[in-house]
Write a protein that holds these residues in place. Structure first.
Motif, PDB file in Angstrom:
ATOM      1  N   ILE A   1       0.849  -1.195   0.000  1.00 24.54           N
ATOM      2  CA  ILE A   1       0.000   0.000   0.000  1.00 24.54           C
ATOM      3  C   ILE A   1       0.880   1.238   0.000  1.00 24.54           C
ATOM      4  CG2 ILE A   1      -1.918  -1.124   1.211  1.00 24.54           C
ATOM      5  CD1 ILE A   1      -0.990   0.346   3.772  1.00 24.54           C
ATOM      6  N   PHE A   2       0.260   2.363  -0.315  1.00 25.07           N
ATOM      7  CA  PHE A   2       0.964   3.639  -0.189  1.00 25.07           C
ATOM      8  C   PHE A   2      -0.029   4.690   0.297  1.00 25.07           C
ATOM      9  CE2 PHE A   2      -0.560   3.425  -4.527  1.00 25.07           C
ATOM     10  CZ  PHE A   2      -1.083   4.678  -4.777  1.00 25.07           C
ATOM     11  N   PRO A   3       0.460   5.655   1.086  1.00 28.41           N
ATOM     12  CA  PRO A   3      -0.444   6.688   1.605  1.00 28.41           C
ATOM     13  C   PRO A   3      -0.524   7.886   0.672  1.00 28.41           C
ATOM     14  CG  PRO A   3       1.684   6.902   2.644  1.00 28.41           C
ATOM     15  CD  PRO A   3       1.775   5.712   1.704  1.00 28.41           C
ATOM     16  N   LEU A   4      -1.659   8.523   0.686  1.00 36.68           N
ATOM     17  CA  LEU A   4      -1.815   9.844   0.093  1.00 36.68           C
ATOM     18  C   LEU A   4      -2.066  10.755   1.285  1.00 36.68           C
ATOM     19  CD1 LEU A   4      -1.915  11.266  -2.652  1.00 36.68           C
ATOM     20  CD2 LEU A   4      -4.383  10.994  -2.600  1.00 36.68           C
ATOM     21  N   THR A   5      -1.090  11.588   1.587  1.00 35.02           N
ATOM     22  CA  THR A   5      -1.130  12.395   2.801  1.00 35.02           C
ATOM     23  C   THR A   5      -1.799  13.740   2.558  1.00 35.02           C
ATOM     24  OG1 THR A   5       1.069  13.279   2.316  1.00 35.02           O
ATOM     25  CG2 THR A   5       0.964  11.332   3.720  1.00 35.02           C
ATOM     26  N   PRO A   6      -2.362  14.343   3.601  1.00 39.19           N
ATOM     27  CA  PRO A   6      -2.954  15.678   3.449  1.00 39.19           C
ATOM     28  C   PRO A   6      -1.877  16.702   3.101  1.00 39.19           C
ATOM     29  CG  PRO A   6      -3.671  14.666   5.495  1.00 39.19           C
ATOM     30  CD  PRO A   6      -2.581  13.808   4.934  1.00 39.19           C
ATOM     31  N   PHE A   7      -2.221  17.646   2.269  1.00 39.29           N
ATOM     32  CA  PHE A   7      -1.307  18.715   1.889  1.00 39.29           C
ATOM     33  C   PHE A   7      -1.460  19.879   2.842  1.00 39.29           C
ATOM     34  CE2 PHE A   7      -0.764  22.811  -0.229  1.00 39.29           C
ATOM     35  CZ  PHE A   7       0.579  22.733  -0.556  1.00 39.29           C
ATOM     36  N   SER A   8      -0.332  20.402   3.296  1.00 37.14           N
ATOM     37  CA  SER A   8      -0.376  21.595   4.128  1.00 37.14           C
ATOM     38  C   SER A   8       0.994  22.230   4.164  1.00 37.14           C
ATOM     39  CB  SER A   8      -0.821  21.252   5.546  1.00 37.14           C
ATOM     40  OG  SER A   8      -0.812  22.414   6.338  1.00 37.14           O
ATOM     41  N   LYS A   9       1.037  23.514   3.895  1.00 30.67           N
ATOM     42  CA  LYS A   9       2.273  24.280   4.077  1.00 30.67           C
ATOM     43  C   LYS A   9       2.378  24.736   5.530  1.00 30.67           C
ATOM     44  CE  LYS A   9       4.034  24.493  -0.072  1.00 30.67           C
ATOM     45  NZ  LYS A   9       5.309  23.930  -0.397  1.00 30.67           N
ATOM     46  N   ASN A  10       1.230  24.776   6.212  1.00 30.96           N
ATOM     47  CA  ASN A  10       1.169  25.218   7.593  1.00 30.96           C
ATOM     48  C   ASN A  10       0.520  24.104   8.404  1.00 30.96           C
ATOM     49  OD1 ASN A  10       0.577  26.350  10.061  1.00 30.96           O
ATOM     50  ND2 ASN A  10      -0.245  28.245   9.224  1.00 30.96           N
ATOM     51  N   LEU A  11       1.256  23.483   9.280  1.00 29.24           N
ATOM     52  CA  LEU A  11       0.750  22.344  10.025  1.00 29.24           C
ATOM     53  C   LEU A  11      -0.485  22.687  10.855  1.00 29.24           C
ATOM     54  CD1 LEU A  11       4.066  20.657  11.186  1.00 29.24           C
ATOM     55  CD2 LEU A  11       2.566  20.008   9.301  1.00 29.24           C
ATOM     56  N   ARG A  12      -0.612  23.939  11.307  1.00 26.68           N
ATOM     57  CA  ARG A  12      -1.779  24.316  12.102  1.00 26.68           C
ATOM     58  C   ARG A  12      -3.048  24.394  11.265  1.00 26.68           C
ATOM     59  NH1 ARG A  12      -0.519  29.557  15.075  1.00 26.68           N
ATOM     60  NH2 ARG A  12       0.866  29.881  13.333  1.00 26.68           N
ATOM     61  N   SER A  13      -2.913  24.583   9.956  1.00 25.60           N
ATOM     62  CA  SER A  13      -4.104  24.695   9.113  1.00 25.60           C
ATOM     63  C   SER A  13      -4.529  23.361   8.513  1.00 25.60           C
ATOM     64  CB  SER A  13      -3.853  25.702   7.984  1.00 25.60           C
ATOM     65  OG  SER A  13      -2.866  25.195   7.111  1.00 25.60           O
ATOM     66  N   GLU A  14      -3.777  22.305   8.801  1.00 28.62           N
ATOM     67  CA  GLU A  14      -4.142  20.988   8.282  1.00 28.62           C
ATOM     68  C   GLU A  14      -5.467  20.571   8.893  1.00 28.62           C
ATOM     69  OE1 GLU A  14      -2.191  16.733   8.953  1.00 28.62           O
ATOM     70  OE2 GLU A  14      -0.881  18.167   7.956  1.00 28.62           O
ATOM     71  N   ILE A  15      -6.404  20.136   8.063  1.00 34.27           N
ATOM     72  CA  ILE A  15      -7.756  19.874   8.535  1.00 34.27           C
ATOM     73  C   ILE A  15      -7.857  18.542   9.262  1.00 34.27           C
ATOM     74  CG2 ILE A  15     -10.173  19.615   7.844  1.00 34.27           C
ATOM     75  CD1 ILE A  15      -9.032  22.455   7.546  1.00 34.27           C
TER      76      ILE A  15
END
Length: 136
Positions: A46-60
């Protein structure tokens, strides 16, 4: 336990995965779930598709989507080899196939794929990130 974990991941392609929910369903510790998933990723199952975020605090959500390098393996895990037109997971299989093949094709170019979700619940399923630049 590992087969149960694989069955859950196979049934959740195209969806964001909660490791806590998997842990509760499979009845193993979250740390063990993480280790098993890490093993499956390192084994190229398997492989992950990770959430995109330039700012870790704004990651949903912080939840990954997991896809299979080989959808035949995924179909074997859930024991479903029916024709695509008679399946209820055709869209998920197509998404898995497209992302996996794209990943295989450009793996040597050092791209990274990510998932984008904004605060208004708008989603972009695939973003290619290379050298700090993003494209859909």
């Amino acid at each position: 336990m590992l087969l149960d974990l694989l069955k859950l991941l196979a049934s959740q392609i195209e969806k964001e995965v909660s490791l806590n929910e998997i842990s509760q369903h499979v009845l193993i510790d979250v740390k063990t779930v993480k280790r098993y998933i890490d093993l499956l990723v390192k084994s190229y199952v398997i492989f992950p598709l990770t959430p995109f975020s330039k700012n870790l605090r704004s990651e949903i959500s912080g939840k990954n989507k997991y896809y299979f390098y080989d959808t035949g393996v995924r179909n074997g895990i859930i024991n479903n080899f029916n024709r695509l037109d008679s399946r209820n997971d055709g869209g998920a299989l197509l998404e898995n196939c497209i992302i996996a093949e794209r990943l295989k094709k450009i793996h040597e170019n050092f791209y990274k794929f990510v998932l984008l979700e904004n605060i208004h619940q708008g989603k972009i399923d695939l973003i290619k990130e290379s050298q700090g630049r993003n494209t859909c």
